[in-house]
Motif scaffolding. Structure first.
Motif, mmCIF file in Angstrom:
data_model
loop_
_atom_site.group_PDB
_atom_site.id
_atom_site.type_symbol
_atom_site.label_atom_id
_atom_site.label_comp_id
_atom_site.label_asym_id
_atom_site.label_seq_id
_atom_site.Cartn_x
_atom_site.Cartn_y
_atom_site.Cartn_z
ATOM 1 N N VAL A 178 0.861 -1.190 0.000
ATOM 2 C CA VAL A 178 0.000 0.000 0.000
ATOM 3 C C VAL A 178 0.897 1.239 0.000
ATOM 4 O O VAL A 178 2.123 1.126 0.053
ATOM 5 C CB VAL A 178 -0.967 0.030 1.208
ATOM 6 C CG1 VAL A 178 -1.859 -1.199 1.206
ATOM 7 C CG2 VAL A 178 -0.207 0.145 2.531
ATOM 8 N N LEU A 179 0.284 2.406 -0.064
ATOM 9 C CA LEU A 179 1.074 3.639 -0.039
ATOM 10 C C LEU A 179 1.157 4.174 1.387
ATOM 11 O O LEU A 179 0.275 3.899 2.197
ATOM 12 C CB LEU A 179 0.417 4.706 -0.919
ATOM 13 C CG LEU A 179 0.198 4.358 -2.384
ATOM 14 C CD1 LEU A 179 -0.411 5.544 -3.115
ATOM 15 C CD2 LEU A 179 1.504 3.940 -3.046
ATOM 16 N N PRO A 180 2.180 4.947 1.674
ATOM 17 C CA PRO A 180 2.138 5.708 2.914
ATOM 18 C C PRO A 180 0.865 6.555 2.859
ATOM 19 O O PRO A 180 0.644 7.258 1.871
ATOM 20 C CB PRO A 180 3.401 6.581 2.843
ATOM 21 C CG PRO A 180 4.302 5.872 1.863
ATOM 22 C CD PRO A 180 3.369 5.241 0.868
ATOM 23 N N GLY A 181 0.011 6.457 3.851
ATOM 24 C CA GLY A 181 -1.338 7.003 3.718
ATOM 25 C C GLY A 181 -1.554 8.352 4.335
ATOM 26 O O GLY A 181 -2.663 8.889 4.335
ATOM 27 N N THR A 182 -0.519 8.956 4.885
ATOM 28 C CA THR A 182 -0.738 10.212 5.598
ATOM 29 C C THR A 182 0.132 11.315 5.015
ATOM 30 O O THR A 182 0.779 12.070 5.733
ATOM 31 C CB THR A 182 -0.460 10.023 7.107
ATOM 32 O OG1 THR A 182 -0.817 8.696 7.488
ATOM 33 C CG2 THR A 182 -1.272 10.985 7.917
ATOM 34 N N GLY A 183 0.134 11.390 3.703
ATOM 35 C CA GLY A 183 0.800 12.516 3.050
ATOM 36 C C GLY A 183 2.279 12.329 2.811
ATOM 37 O O GLY A 183 2.935 13.227 2.276
ATOM 38 N N GLY A 184 2.818 11.180 3.203
ATOM 39 C CA GLY A 184 4.265 10.992 3.140
ATOM 40 C C GLY A 184 4.857 11.218 1.761
ATOM 41 O O GLY A 184 5.838 11.949 1.611
ATOM 42 N N LEU A 185 4.271 10.609 0.744
ATOM 43 C CA LEU A 185 4.869 10.733 -0.595
ATOM 44 C C LEU A 185 4.859 12.188 -1.042
ATOM 45 O O LEU A 185 5.842 12.697 -1.587
ATOM 46 C CB LEU A 185 4.099 9.871 -1.597
ATOM 47 C CG LEU A 185 4.057 8.359 -1.308
ATOM 48 C CD1 LEU A 185 3.266 7.643 -2.396
ATOM 49 C CD2 LEU A 185 5.463 7.794 -1.217
ATOM 50 N N THR A 186 3.748 12.854 -0.829
ATOM 51 C CA THR A 186 3.648 14.249 -1.251
ATOM 52 C C THR A 186 4.614 15.118 -0.467
ATOM 53 O O THR A 186 5.317 15.966 -1.030
ATOM 54 C CB THR A 186 2.203 14.761 -1.063
ATOM 55 O OG1 THR A 186 1.304 13.825 -1.667
ATOM 56 C CG2 THR A 186 2.012 16.133 -1.693
ATOM 57 N N ARG A 187 4.659 14.928 0.857
ATOM 58 C CA ARG A 187 5.546 15.784 1.661
ATOM 59 C C ARG A 187 7.015 15.536 1.347
ATOM 60 O O ARG A 187 7.824 16.456 1.376
ATOM 61 C CB ARG A 187 5.274 15.587 3.152
ATOM 62 C CG ARG A 187 3.993 16.270 3.596
ATOM 63 C CD ARG A 187 3.945 16.533 5.094
ATOM 64 N NE ARG A 187 2.707 17.224 5.411
ATOM 65 C CZ ARG A 187 1.539 16.612 5.611
ATOM 66 N NH1 ARG A 187 1.473 15.294 5.568
ATOM 67 N NH2 ARG A 187 0.448 17.315 5.856
ATOM 68 N N VAL A 188 7.364 14.292 1.049
ATOM 69 C CA VAL A 188 8.771 14.016 0.745
ATOM 70 C C VAL A 188 9.214 14.844 -0.470
ATOM 71 O O VAL A 188 10.217 15.545 -0.419
ATOM 72 C CB VAL A 188 9.004 12.500 0.522
ATOM 73 C CG1 VAL A 188 10.316 12.249 -0.211
ATOM 74 C CG2 VAL A 188 9.028 11.771 1.858
ATOM 75 N N VAL A 189 8.442 14.813 -1.540
ATOM 76 C CA VAL A 189 8.904 15.532 -2.742
ATOM 77 C C VAL A 189 8.474 16.994 -2.779
ATOM 78 O O VAL A 189 9.190 17.836 -3.313
ATOM 79 C CB VAL A 189 8.490 14.811 -4.063
ATOM 80 C CG1 VAL A 189 9.242 13.501 -4.222
ATOM 81 C CG2 VAL A 189 6.997 14.598 -4.165
ATOM 82 N N ASP A 190 7.312 17.322 -2.229
ATOM 83 C CA ASP A 190 6.812 18.695 -2.337
ATOM 84 C C ASP A 190 7.245 19.594 -1.182
ATOM 85 O O ASP A 190 7.503 20.774 -1.375
ATOM 86 C CB ASP A 190 5.277 18.709 -2.411
ATOM 87 C CG ASP A 190 4.771 18.522 -3.837
ATOM 88 O OD1 ASP A 190 4.482 17.371 -4.188
ATOM 89 O OD2 ASP A 190 4.687 19.508 -4.583
#
Lengths: 559, 559
Positions: A178-190
């Motif tokens: 599954v994906l990190p579900g609490t904004g992790g992917l977005t916060r890492v790059v953005d």
């Protein structure tokens, strides 16, 4: 209710979003001058549901409800706190993220709404930092995996102990499919601007990244040797406190318990009333204003001050319906009371916008309204005689998927014809997650229209005028009203709930996207998809099999 | 292959993205001066798969492949065409949208990839309008439902016959429990700026909206009585042609058939070679440059001009793998040839950027690279001795989720050590769907870094330099190379394909969103979710039961 597959612990029959520090099982809030410490110390035996243990500071919705409560209290009860240290009270463990057994055993609606609430809570940390100068420092003393690292990502500054083993990680994809579900992917790059290829590496390494590489890749801000950690935390906190713009008084206002009475068919709060029509799958939320405003000594009024009390009640009602009543597909908003009173409150808030408490109340209303925006239920506003849709409350007209306004009076009803009224609050105070106001979104790109509307501030608009100005969807006279509204709601609740969720999520947010709105749009939508895929949740899926020693069997086709 | 549930028609064993007007079954392209007419006349018996009839100008992927081909030819073969009329050759039917029986009988990967390609095709119409002054007018002469109206939404101007019955509609949610899948929701509110409550009404009325309300709500631009339609179409087209900035010669270049040979384990094109390792689930795409550039008389070279031929071959390869080889999880990009030659082509294109053909070629490369960006496969670039990752081809390094570059030479291999080289093409020519270049996205918000990188234009960067500059993920020497790359690819292909799809879709697009990127992110992700939900695709789901007379049975819980 809540989740058909699991039983709530301790015989509870609904998820309660109200708590206070005396009842916390998982967090310890302590204050030392202008620095607060929010220490995570999850009681593994105090899960929200039965059937799992919250080991290693892993969390479920119950843990996050306490965190959200603490964040609210930091803003209202501790206006002098400038820096919040987000720490773990456990040795060598910061936070292991969302509890996997809880996730694996939860039904789809609970998983999705759990992620939504945890996202809102992390956004509220960033909101406190951005708008109230209350800065957050994560102190990672051990395992910070998945949701644990995502918690740190929501802070302003991430410190990590350099003990040779502590790492940050987002192991969801390799471990759980599954994906990190609490904004992790977005916060890492953005937010942290980790380079996308580094992010790709990071998000596919189960064990995560430690040491200097974590700093070089911008995953953390500071790596500190164990012997220097406390000293360094203190220095960093002191430095941040010095730079903070926050200047609230030493004493805030006590957030008293939200008083409510549950009926079989609804909830009665002080100013908010929820009526549930289970057969129709509709909940009607009525917000009442007092007869006359009370704006003297608002700090003394505290959480009983109408704008604050109403926001808290509305917030609780929305959360209750979202998480405990999945079968309710439509929320109908109504108001009841004195337009003059609501106008007076709006004018008071506007005139005292630099008062710390007013500032906090308006930002809180902003967050409550944002919660409404991302609620996956059809939102309808009915503007009827006797209502008080003015300014702040009129935002519920603009937040709704549709609004209906009654022309003139209802037969046999002496209450004055419905009016709609704009105040300055409609022009910039309550921005949606994508950065625009609801009126800007409604009239996207048409700045002339917004200039024209500002001229209407303070005018009582009748249904014809409101329709002509584009502020309501339809105006109807009392001959058509009941029938039209009934047919609409019946039709609406006959549609596929999923189709409506997707439709509304796409139509509500015209215009730009921000990091916050990307989390609710791009990331959440993909996660919801994955939460339906057999590779994650099927019998042989990774989320289901985690911890059993069995390897998941994937359908290897790329979609 | 392609879709396990259905059989391709006519005994074909893969979906072919190559066609030409002489083979069209569904479209008629005619040119009259500077106005072209693209008439939809779907042959109901010529579906791509067996098992359904393409009634009422409904479409499947085969119909859209022809449309995409026609749009390419309009730009390259008809540079003088300034206006394209998108019409129906059938009476009282414009287009009934995607064929429901095709959708209902398709497997999830086909549905998703069908929507992706149709989205790319509609985006290419908008790209022609924005970048080549080739403006589109939709002439709606009857039913324009769902994907039919979405086709019109991709044009610049929508005319509709005022015959008392013709309407535009997006009936997906009420009828089929899915979303309009080709950008409709986003374009309604973001492009046409239909007010969100009007959009909500529109998208939930099966029969759609006709007459003056369609104009008032901005759903269409012009409502024309039947007797005046032809005259008005001509006048509008003439007016648009006058205003167009397009000034291509009367004769363009003929797009000759893309030559390719299919092997059991790959495809050989002229400059592109695809090798498929089915066991590893990897396809390696090698792009070859000539020894020396050939830039004389490029119109005469036409579709054999290296930059154009290579783009067409790469485009075909990507589409083939995407739609015919779901089991291939990783695309490895390599190049082979002369860096000086690729540099010379880039410099030539840059120096002649105002030549109509160069202009079209560069915009085509932009679209091909965007197709790579939204391809839901892991993208890896390997930069090895003998490669020519310069400028345009270096974009494949920045498009990749990861890149590996070999330090020095390979033992027993005399080819020169790998170099990476930037050209001006990397700084603004090939923007991603969200409006940033790949380098801007890679170094988000760090404009100093981009200034520094521009100074490197024309320098041959070795692996150490490329890594230090952040242009590649890892540099490795030949001792580690084989093992590291192999382990990475093996590990990658062991992960859940869905998890990777979600991960990559979130990490690739840091920064802002545009209408186009919102379509691929917000809308597509929600649609994919809905395409998995029992309410749409289950035994009792609306998509499955459509046309049977049975009513769908919904799980009424809101997620």
């Amino acid at each position: 209710m809540a989740d058909d597959k699991r039983k709530l612990a301790n015989g509870k029959d609904f998820i309660d979003f109200q708590t206070d520090p005396s009842r916390y099982r998982h967090w310890k809030l302590s204050i030392d001058g202008d620095v607060a410490t929010l220490a995570m110390d999850v009681d593994e035996n105090a899960g929200l549901y039965e059937g799992y243990l919250l080991k290693l500071n892993s969390y479920d919705l119950g843990v996050d409800i306490e965190l959200a409560d603490a964040l609210m209290r930091l803003r209202f009860e501790h206006p002098n706190v400038k820096v919040v240290l987000l720490r773990s009270a456990k040795d060598r463990v910061f936070c292991a993220g969302a509890n996997i057994r809880m996730l694996a055993g939860s039904e789809h609606p609970h998983k999705v709404n759990f992620c939504k609430f945890t996202n809102e809570t992390r956004n509220s940390m960033e909101d406190a930092s951005e708008n109230s100068g209350q800065r957050f420092i994560a102190v990672i003393n051990g395992t910070a995996a998945g949701g644990g690292y995502e918690l740190a990502l929501a802070t302003d500054y991430i410190m990590m102990i350099d003990d040779g083993s502590t790492a940050v990680s987002l192991p969801e994809v390799p471990l759980l499919a599954v994906l990190p579900g609490t904004g992790g992917l977005t916060r890492v790059v953005d937010k942290r601007r980790v380079r996308r290829d580094h992010a790709d590496v990071f998000c596919t390494i189960e064990e995560g990244i430690k040491g200097r590489r974590a700093v070089q890749w911008r995953l953390i801000d500071d790596l500190v040797s164990p012997s220097k950690l406390e000293e360094q935390v203190k220095a960093t906190a002191g430095d941040m406190a010095t730079k903070s713009s926050r200047k609230g008084p030493s004493e805030g206002v006590k957030l008293l318990p939200v008083e409510r009475t549950f009926r079989p068919d609804g909830i009665d709060y002080g100013y908010v009333k929820v009526d549930i029509d289970a057969a129709q799958r509709v909940a009607t939320i009525v917000i009442r204003s007092p007869e006359a405003p009370s704006t003297a000594d608002i700090e003394k009024q505290g959480s009983r001050f109408w704008p604050l009390q109403t926001a808290r009640e509305l917030d609780d009602a929305i959360l209750h319906l979202r998480n405990n009543a999945y079968e309710i597909g439509t929320l109908v908003f109504k108001t009841d009371g004195s337009p003059a009173c609501v106008r007076a409150y709006d004018e008071f808030l506007d005139a005292h916008s630099d008062h710390w408490l007013v500032h906090e109340i308006r930002h809180y209303w902003k967050r409550v309204l944002k919660r409404v925006d991302v609620t996956s239920r059809t939102l309808v506003t009915l503007i009827e005689p006797g209502s008080c849709f003015v300014g702040t409350l009129a935002e519920l007209v603009f937040a709704a998927d549709r609004s209906y306004m009654l022309l003139g009076q209802m037969q046999g009803d002496n209450r004055p014809a419905a009016k709609l009224e704009l105040t300055r609050a409609n022009f910039g105070v309550y921005r949606m997650s994508h950065g625009l106001t609801r009126l800007q979104t409604r009239f996207l790109g048409d700045s002339d229209k917004l200039v024209d509307l500002e001229k209407e501030i303070g005018r009582e608009l009748d249904a014809n005028e409101a329709e002509t100005l584009g502020l309501v969807t339809f105006s109807l006279d009392d001959i058509d009203w009941d029938n039209e509204v009934r047919v609409f709601i019946e039709e609406r609740t006959s549609f596929s709930p999923d189709g409506l969720t997707g439709l509304e999520a796409n139509l509500r947010f015209a215009g730009p996207e921000t990091m916050e709105s990307k989390i609710f749009a791009r990331l959440t939508a993909w996660q919801n998809w994955i939460f339906q895929r057999p590779n994650a949740v099927g019998e042989q899926g990774a989320l289901r099999l985690y911890g059993t020693g069995q390897r998941p069997a994937y359908d290897m086709r790329r979609v």
